[in-house]
Structure formats: structure tokens, C-alpha cells
Design an enzyme around this catalytic site. Structure first.
Site, PDB file in Angstrom:
ATOM      1  N   ASP A  52       0.846  -1.193   0.000  1.00  0.00           N
ATOM      2  CA  ASP A  52       0.000   0.000   0.000  1.00  0.00           C
ATOM      3  C   ASP A  52       0.887   1.249   0.000  1.00  0.00           C
ATOM      4  O   ASP A  52       1.690   1.448   0.899  1.00  0.00           O
ATOM      5  CB  ASP A  52      -0.868   0.012   1.268  1.00  0.00           C
ATOM      6  CG  ASP A  52      -1.806   1.210   1.304  1.00  0.00           C
ATOM      7  OD1 ASP A  52      -2.951   1.079   0.833  1.00  0.00           O
ATOM      8  OD2 ASP A  52      -1.390   2.286   1.788  1.00  0.00           O
ATOM      9  N   TYR A  97       2.951   9.885  -0.345  1.00  0.00           N
ATOM     10  CA  TYR A  97       4.038   9.332   0.476  1.00  0.00           C
ATOM     11  C   TYR A  97       5.410   9.590  -0.165  1.00  0.00           C
ATOM     12  O   TYR A  97       6.430   9.462   0.509  1.00  0.00           O
ATOM     13  CB  TYR A  97       3.884   7.813   0.710  1.00  0.00           C
ATOM     14  CG  TYR A  97       2.594   7.389   1.382  1.00  0.00           C
ATOM     15  CD1 TYR A  97       1.735   8.311   1.971  1.00  0.00           C
ATOM     16  CD2 TYR A  97       2.223   6.050   1.435  1.00  0.00           C
ATOM     17  CE1 TYR A  97       0.552   7.908   2.573  1.00  0.00           C
ATOM     18  CE2 TYR A  97       1.046   5.648   2.043  1.00  0.00           C
ATOM     19  CZ  TYR A  97       0.213   6.575   2.597  1.00  0.00           C
ATOM     20  OH  TYR A  97      -0.958   6.167   3.190  1.00  0.00           O
ATOM     21  N   LYS A 138      -2.717   5.926  -4.182  1.00  0.00           N
ATOM     22  CA  LYS A 138      -3.814   6.873  -3.917  1.00  0.00           C
ATOM     23  C   LYS A 138      -3.503   8.215  -4.545  1.00  0.00           C
ATOM     24  O   LYS A 138      -2.334   8.591  -4.640  1.00  0.00           O
ATOM     25  CB  LYS A 138      -3.996   7.064  -2.403  1.00  0.00           C
ATOM     26  CG  LYS A 138      -3.861   5.783  -1.601  1.00  0.00           C
ATOM     27  CD  LYS A 138      -4.062   5.978  -0.122  1.00  0.00           C
ATOM     28  CE  LYS A 138      -3.717   4.706   0.645  1.00  0.00           C
ATOM     29  NZ  LYS A 138      -2.289   4.528   0.961  1.00  0.00           N
ATOM     30  N   HIS A 165      -7.525   9.725  -1.967  1.00  0.00           N
ATOM     31  CA  HIS A 165      -6.866   9.672  -0.655  1.00  0.00           C
ATOM     32  C   HIS A 165      -7.702  10.303   0.464  1.00  0.00           C
ATOM     33  O   HIS A 165      -7.826   9.732   1.546  1.00  0.00           O
ATOM     34  CB  HIS A 165      -5.502  10.357  -0.754  1.00  0.00           C
ATOM     35  CG  HIS A 165      -4.519   9.873   0.253  1.00  0.00           C
ATOM     36  ND1 HIS A 165      -3.173   9.815   0.013  1.00  0.00           N
ATOM     37  CD2 HIS A 165      -4.679   9.418   1.525  1.00  0.00           C
ATOM     38  CE1 HIS A 165      -2.552   9.344   1.089  1.00  0.00           C
ATOM     39  NE2 HIS A 165      -3.443   9.099   2.018  1.00  0.00           N
TER      40      HIS A 165
HETATM   41  N1  LIG Z   1      -5.416   6.420   3.691  1.00  0.00           N
HETATM   42  C1  LIG Z   1      -4.825   7.158   4.600  1.00  0.00           C
HETATM   43  O1  LIG Z   1      -5.119   8.361   4.775  1.00  0.00           O
HETATM   44  C2  LIG Z   1      -3.765   6.535   5.451  1.00  0.00           C
HETATM   45  C3  LIG Z   1      -3.334   7.190   6.620  1.00  0.00           C
HETATM   46  C4  LIG Z   1      -2.351   6.569   7.393  1.00  0.00           C
HETATM   47  C5  LIG Z   1      -1.855   5.335   6.996  1.00  0.00           C
HETATM   48  N2  LIG Z   1      -2.271   4.734   5.846  1.00  0.00           N
HETATM   49  C6  LIG Z   1      -1.736   3.430   5.387  1.00  0.00           C
HETATM   50  O2  LIG Z   1      -1.847   2.487   6.452  1.00  0.00           O
HETATM   51  C7  LIG Z   1      -0.556   1.985   6.783  1.00  0.00           C
HETATM   52  C8  LIG Z   1      -0.482   1.666   8.259  1.00  0.00           C
HETATM   53  O3  LIG Z   1      -0.694   2.811   9.049  1.00  0.00           O
HETATM   54  P1  LIG Z   1       0.477   3.632   9.771  1.00  0.00           P
HETATM   55  O4  LIG Z   1       1.764   3.459   9.016  1.00  0.00           O
HETATM   56  O5  LIG Z   1       0.012   5.013   9.920  1.00  0.00           O
HETATM   57  O6  LIG Z   1       0.568   3.014  11.189  1.00  0.00           O
HETATM   58  P2  LIG Z   1       0.757   1.563  11.853  1.00  0.00           P
HETATM   59  O7  LIG Z   1       0.922   0.498  10.846  1.00  0.00           O
HETATM   60  O8  LIG Z   1      -0.321   1.463  12.858  1.00  0.00           O
HETATM   61  O9  LIG Z   1       2.095   1.739  12.685  1.00  0.00           O
HETATM   62  C9  LIG Z   1       3.358   1.871  12.128  1.00  0.00           C
HETATM   63  C10 LIG Z   1       4.324   2.093  13.290  1.00  0.00           C
HETATM   64  O10 LIG Z   1       4.331   0.939  14.154  1.00  0.00           O
HETATM   65  C11 LIG Z   1       5.641   0.388  14.212  1.00  0.00           C
HETATM   66  N3  LIG Z   1       5.501  -1.081  14.164  1.00  0.00           N
HETATM   67  C12 LIG Z   1       5.228  -1.847  13.084  1.00  0.00           C
HETATM   68  N4  LIG Z   1       5.150  -3.152  13.409  1.00  0.00           N
HETATM   69  C13 LIG Z   1       5.366  -3.219  14.740  1.00  0.00           C
HETATM   70  C14 LIG Z   1       5.432  -4.294  15.666  1.00  0.00           C
HETATM   71  N5  LIG Z   1       5.231  -5.556  15.258  1.00  0.00           N
HETATM   72  N6  LIG Z   1       5.690  -4.012  16.976  1.00  0.00           N
HETATM   73  C15 LIG Z   1       5.870  -2.726  17.382  1.00  0.00           C
HETATM   74  N7  LIG Z   1       5.826  -1.655  16.545  1.00  0.00           N
HETATM   75  C16 LIG Z   1       5.579  -1.910  15.236  1.00  0.00           C
HETATM   76  C17 LIG Z   1       6.384   0.939  13.010  1.00  0.00           C
HETATM   77  O11 LIG Z   1       7.761   1.076  13.280  1.00  0.00           O
HETATM   78  P3  LIG Z   1       8.957   0.722  12.234  1.00  0.00           P
HETATM   79  O12 LIG Z   1       8.497   1.044  10.856  1.00  0.00           O
HETATM   80  O13 LIG Z   1      10.060   1.603  12.711  1.00  0.00           O
HETATM   81  O14 LIG Z   1       9.263  -0.734  12.413  1.00  0.00           O
HETATM   82  C18 LIG Z   1       5.737   2.311  12.851  1.00  0.00           C
HETATM   83  O15 LIG Z   1       6.313   3.232  13.748  1.00  0.00           O
HETATM   84  C19 LIG Z   1       0.367   3.117   6.316  1.00  0.00           C
HETATM   85  O16 LIG Z   1       1.719   2.761   6.265  1.00  0.00           O
HETATM   86  C20 LIG Z   1      -0.261   3.481   5.013  1.00  0.00           C
HETATM   87  O17 LIG Z   1       0.101   2.559   4.004  1.00  0.00           O
HETATM   88  C21 LIG Z   1      -3.247   5.317   5.093  1.00  0.00           C
END
Ligand SMILES: NC(=O)c1ccc[n+]([C@@H]2O[C@H](COP(=O)([O-])OP(=O)(O)OC[C@H]3O[C@@H](n4cnc5c(N)ncnc54)[C@H](OP(=O)(O)O)[C@@H]3O)[C@@H](O)[C@H]2O)c1
Length: 280
Positions: free
Chosen positions: A44, A49, A74, A106
Site C-alpha cells: 500500500d 508518500y 492513492k 486519498h
Molecule cells: N489512507 C490514509 O489516509 C492513510 C493514513 C495513514 C496510513 N495509511 C496506510 O496504512 C498503513 C499503516 O498505518 P500507519 O503506518 O500510519 O501506522 P501503523 O501500521 O499502525 O504503525 C506503524 C508504526 O508501528 C511500528 N511497528 C510496526 N510493526 C510493529 C510491531 N510488530 N511491533 C511494534 N511496533 C511496530 C512501526 O515502526 P517501524 O516502521 O520503525 O518498524 C511504525 O512506527 C500506512 O503505512 C499506510 O500505508 C493510510
């Protein structure tokens, strides 16, 4: 891997790699390469990004069959067709592909007419085969309702903030009823699941399954039929997150996690986003 079938029959891997804040260059490249190596088939990303080129290169170098990979990207809102087309073509070029599996708006604009205009463009991409599925992101029920008034094609996905602190009860019920697949972002609540009431409850469940809190959160989403895209650039965590596919939570575990909902939003409220007006 488990799959969900979208309302147009297209199959989507239920677990993918998120890449928001994965830095363009080595970081996004290595995370994607590693993920593909250990079995992820769904990535994704987004125009906003700024890492599509590194992801495209990683996919190319992994020498996987294009048809075996599910790529989501997106588009931010553009004011006119020319700029929308340009943004899409740029994404294809950076991703080194001639189609995307899923293309999302998005953020909703605060003006429903602009969302309808963007959607008409998305429909044309779908009809041309350049996007195998099209959808929306951050759309609340009222945004979807308004869009459906003029849509010829129903969105296949709504990607929204969704985690144990914000389980999106009414929105999920509405999307289920409309056959629009819900996809979660931010599963770890910006670290919130590792603290406070969430940590206390999730840790007990994790211990029972010899798993981590992160794995329990992902397994909870998978159990509920939600598409999950946890982000990590750390190999150990990328693997740990993938292995949540093996965890089988019980109905009782799910009830406990559902009970952690506090309506806590840790990302931008779509009704009050700065992405309402045209963004160029
Ligand atoms: N559509 C939208 O508006 C929107 C908004 C936000 C996100 N997204 C999408 O959703 C995805 C996920 O959301 P997000 O990136 O915001 O947050 P997330 O996946 O909830 O959290 C990512 C964070 O958690 C850490 N992490 C990952 N796996 C872990 C584990 N097993 N144990 C402990 N910590 C862990 C990562 O650290 P490290 O990377 O340092 O390991 C990073 O700091 C995004 O990457 C993006 O593709 C979409």
C-alpha cells in the site's frame, strides 16, 4: 494468505505492507524487498508518500510476476482532469507498471461536487483496465452517501482509520451493507495499543496465544474481515506482522478487543482535514 473478494469479483490479499513514512530510497526499497521475499503480495502506497519509485524498483528487482502482486496507490485531489491524468500516469511510471490493482481517492474534499468529479475520472480508469479496482479513503458515511448519488460504479474499498481504539462500528456496518470492503489504516494507534487499557487487555490475549500485541491487533482485524496493512521498515517486525496470519483468536478474544473501543481518533478527522480544498 487469506483473500477478500471485492464487489467486482477482484481478489485482494487481506494482509499487506503499509508504507506511510517509509522513506523514499533505501528504507522503502529494502522494506518492500524484504516483505516480498517472505511472502507479502500486497503493498500500500500513495502519491503523497513520495516513495512510489523505490517501491516500484523493489517490485521490479524482486522479479515477481506482476499478476501475483497487489499494488494500491492513492491520488490527492486535483482540480481538473488534466492534473488527475498526470498524477495517475506519474504513479504508473514510478511503480513501473501499466496498471494498479487498487486506486483510491486519498481524502474526501469538503465539496461533494469535487468528489463526484474525481470519482468520474476513477470510473474511466476502471473502465480502461488501468485500475483493476477503485475506491475511496477517509470517506465517512455522509461522503459515501453523497458519492453514490452520481456514481456509476460503486467504490470497492473504503480505507479508514480503524484499530482497537476506533473500531468504526457504524461505518463498518454501513460499508458491509453496501458491499464496500473496509480497509484499516493505523492499526497500532500511533503506539497507543502498546499503552494503557489497550496494552493491559491485549497483552493477556497475546500471552495466551504466544504472540505479540501487534500480532493480536492484526489477527483481530483479519478475523473481522477487515483488510490490514501494518507498516514497518524493521525486518523483524515485517516478519512478525506477517506471521499474525497464523494466529487464531477466539470469539471471546474478539469480544474483549471490541470492548476496547473508545472512539479514539489518532489521525486527522476527515471532516476537518486541510485536504478539503483543491491541492495542486
Ligand atoms: N489512507 C490514509 O489516509 C492513510 C493514513 C495513514 C496510513 N495509511 C496506510 O496504512 C498503513 C499503516 O498505518 P500507519 O503506518 O500510519 O501506522 P501503523 O501500521 O499502525 O504503525 C506503524 C508504526 O508501528 C511500528 N511497528 C510496526 N510493526 C510493529 C510491531 N510488530 N511491533 C511494534 N511496533 C511496530 C512501526 O515502526 P517501524 O516502521 O520503525 O518498524 C511504525 O512506527 C500506512 O503505512 C499506510 O500505508 C493510510
Amino acid at each position: 494468505m487469506t483473500y477478500v473478494e471485492l464487489n467486482n469479483g477482484y481478489k485482494m490479499p487481506q494482509l499487506g505492507l503499509g508504507t506511510f513514512k517509509s522513506k523514499d530510497g533505501n528504507e522503502a526499497y529494502e522494506a518492500t524487498r524484504y516483505a516480498l521475499e517472505i511472502g507479502y503480495t500486497h503493498i500500500d502506497t500513495a502519491q503523497m508518500y513520495g516513495n512510489e519509485a523505490s517501491i516500484g524498483q523493489a517490485i521490479k528487482d524482486a522479479k515477481v510476476n506482476r499478476k501475483d502482486i497487489f499494488i494500491t496507490t492513492k491520488q490527492k485531489v486535483h482540480s481538473n482532469l488534466k492534473n488527475m491524468e498526470k498524477a495517475f500516469e506519474e504513479s504508473l511510471e514510478k511503480l513501473q507498471t501499466d496498471y494498479v490493482d487498487l486506486y483510491l481517492i486519498h481524502w474526501p474534499n469538503h465539496d461533494p461536487k469535487i468528489n463526484a468529479q474525481s470519482w468520474a475520472f476513477f470510473e474511466s480508469l476502471y473502465e480502461s483496465g488501468k485500475a483493476k479496482a477503485i475506491g475511496i479513503s477517509n470517506f465517512q458515511k455522509h461522503h459515501v452517501d453523497a458519492l453514490l448519488k452520481t456514481a456509476k460504479i460503486k467504490p470497492m474499498i473504503d480505507q479508514v482509520e480503524c484499530h482497537p481504539g476506533l473500531t468504526q462500528v457504524p461505518l463498518k456496518a454501513y460499508l458491509d451493507q453496501e458491499s464496500i470492503q473496509i480497509e484499516s489504516y493505523g492499526p497500532f494507534m500511533k503506539g497507543g495499543v502498546f499503552e494503557g487499557i489497550w496494552k493491559d487487555a491485549l497483552e493477556l490475549i497475546a500471552k495466551k496465544h504466544d504472540a505479540s500485541i501487534a500480532q493480536v491487533v492484526i489477527a483481530w482485524g483479519l478475523y473481522k474481515g477487515i483488510v490490514m496493512i501494518p507498516k514497518s521498515v524493521t525486518p523483524k517486525r515485517i516478519k512478525e506482522n506477517f506471521e499474525s496470519l497464523k494466529i487464531k483468536l477466539t470469539e471471546e478474544d474478539i469480544k474483549v478487543i471490541d470492548g476496547l473501543n473508545r472512539g479514539v481518533r489518532v489521525y486527522t478527522d476527515p471532516d476537518n482535514s486541510p485536504w478539503g480544498p483543491y491541492v495542486e
